[in-house]
Design an enzyme around this catalytic site. Sequence first.
Site, PDB file in Angstrom:
ATOM      1  N   ASP A 125      -6.829   0.453   3.920  1.00 36.69           N
ATOM      2  CA  ASP A 125      -6.137   1.625   2.904  1.00 36.69           C
ATOM      3  C   ASP A 125      -7.208   2.689   2.763  1.00 36.69           C
ATOM      4  O   ASP A 125      -8.199   2.478   2.061  1.00 36.69           O
ATOM      5  CB  ASP A 125      -5.758   0.931   1.588  1.00 36.69           C
TER       6      ASP A 125
ATOM      7  N   GLU B 213      -1.592   4.430   2.955  1.00 40.82           N
ATOM      8  CA  GLU B 213      -0.419   4.594   1.907  1.00 40.82           C
ATOM      9  C   GLU B 213      -1.247   5.085   0.538  1.00 40.82           C
ATOM     10  O   GLU B 213      -0.477   5.639  -0.353  1.00 40.82           O
ATOM     11  CB  GLU B 213       0.136   3.033   1.655  1.00 40.82           C
ATOM     12  N   ASN B 214      -2.383   5.458   0.489  1.00 42.70           N
ATOM     13  CA  ASN B 214      -3.008   5.848  -0.848  1.00 42.70           C
ATOM     14  C   ASN B 214      -3.756   6.894  -0.596  1.00 42.70           C
ATOM     15  O   ASN B 214      -4.901   7.287  -1.010  1.00 42.70           O
ATOM     16  CB  ASN B 214      -4.274   4.721  -1.250  1.00 42.70           C
TER      17      ASN B 214
ATOM     18  N   ASN C   1       3.295  -0.266  -0.542  1.00 43.52           N
ATOM     19  CA  ASN C   1       4.113  -0.251  -1.814  1.00 43.52           C
ATOM     20  C   ASN C   1       4.221   1.319  -2.320  1.00 43.52           C
ATOM     21  O   ASN C   1       5.022   1.514  -3.362  1.00 43.52           O
ATOM     22  CB  ASN C   1       3.926  -1.218  -2.844  1.00 43.52           C
ATOM     23  N   HIS C   2       3.050   2.093  -1.709  1.00 44.97           N
ATOM     24  CA  HIS C   2       3.094   3.488  -2.138  1.00 44.97           C
ATOM     25  C   HIS C   2       3.728   4.594  -1.344  1.00 44.97           C
ATOM     26  O   HIS C   2       3.251   5.700  -1.481  1.00 44.97           O
ATOM     27  CB  HIS C   2       1.665   4.017  -2.569  1.00 44.97           C
TER      28      HIS C   2
ATOM     29  N   HIS D 275      -4.102  -3.843   0.974  1.00 47.17           N
ATOM     30  CA  HIS D 275      -3.371  -3.736  -0.308  1.00 47.17           C
ATOM     31  C   HIS D 275      -4.272  -4.088  -1.360  1.00 47.17           C
ATOM     32  O   HIS D 275      -4.547  -3.343  -2.549  1.00 47.17           O
ATOM     33  CB  HIS D 275      -2.029  -4.435  -0.663  1.00 47.17           C
TER      34      HIS D 275
ATOM     35  N   HIS E 129      -7.537  -3.950  -1.333  1.00 45.60           N
ATOM     36  CA  HIS E 129      -8.833  -3.053  -1.295  1.00 45.60           C
ATOM     37  C   HIS E 129     -10.028  -3.877  -1.144  1.00 45.60           C
ATOM     38  O   HIS E 129     -11.192  -2.833  -1.289  1.00 45.60           O
ATOM     39  CB  HIS E 129      -8.600  -2.057  -2.435  1.00 45.60           C
TER      40      HIS E 129
END
Length: 269
Positions: free
Chosen positions: A8, A39-40, A67-68, A178, A180
């Site tokens: 991520d 996603e982040n 999820n983001h 997810h 991290h």
Amino acid sequence: MRLLFLGDIVGRSGREAVVSVLPRLRQEMALDFVVINGENAAGGFGITAAICDELYDAGADAITLGNHAWDQREALAHVEREDRLIRPRNFPPGTPGRGNGLYEAKNGARVLVINAMGRVFMDAMDDPFASVDEALNECPLGDVADAALVDFHGEATSEKMAMGHFCDGRASLVVGTHSHIPTADAQILPGGTAYQTDAGMCGDYDSVIGMEKDEPVNRFVTKMPRGRFTPALGPATVCGVFVETGADGLAERVEPLRLGGRLKPARPA
């Protein structure tokens, strides 16, 4: 084939580090295909079209989400236009975009990339195991696909490990995202699938999973919000997993990658 997965990307620090090192990594490691979880990437929450283009220009072949995925409104439209941007496959029917794709690698081989999201300690989702099973059966390794990579975006280490064993012998790599934090369990499972529970983030590790420390610590201590979460902007560590496959698409070698920032370096020979 030589595959690289980067965990991520969190905020500007992570983006700049990846964009800086990836062109050199592609050349020095003779990489055939690169997947990044993005996603982040946009201020810690979601992704934009401009950031996607920046990562593609640096050497990414596909970008996965989690999820983001929809934190940036424009992603809802961009995921429909851009087939290299993949959201979790087990989102409910009717969700924009796609949860897997078959891509041509630098060496002409076909690479299947699957993104799925866990259900333990996460939002309610469709069954990730049934969804990943369907994708693997549609593009069997060694037949339709020359390599197959599964990004399993989940919170629980047990669920991630279960997915690894569920896919063993049918995927080149199953890697978790997810949480991290890079885990120390890079291995080749008995059936030949490379596995690591979490690739770790590409971001500043002088943080709480990529966010400036004060607000997360405050919320744990007081149970009261005092401000917004903002990405930490110190030097980033680029974290990922390198896999080399054989003619059958299964892993012959797997090694963690950690470059820059605060974590102890690890780089495949």
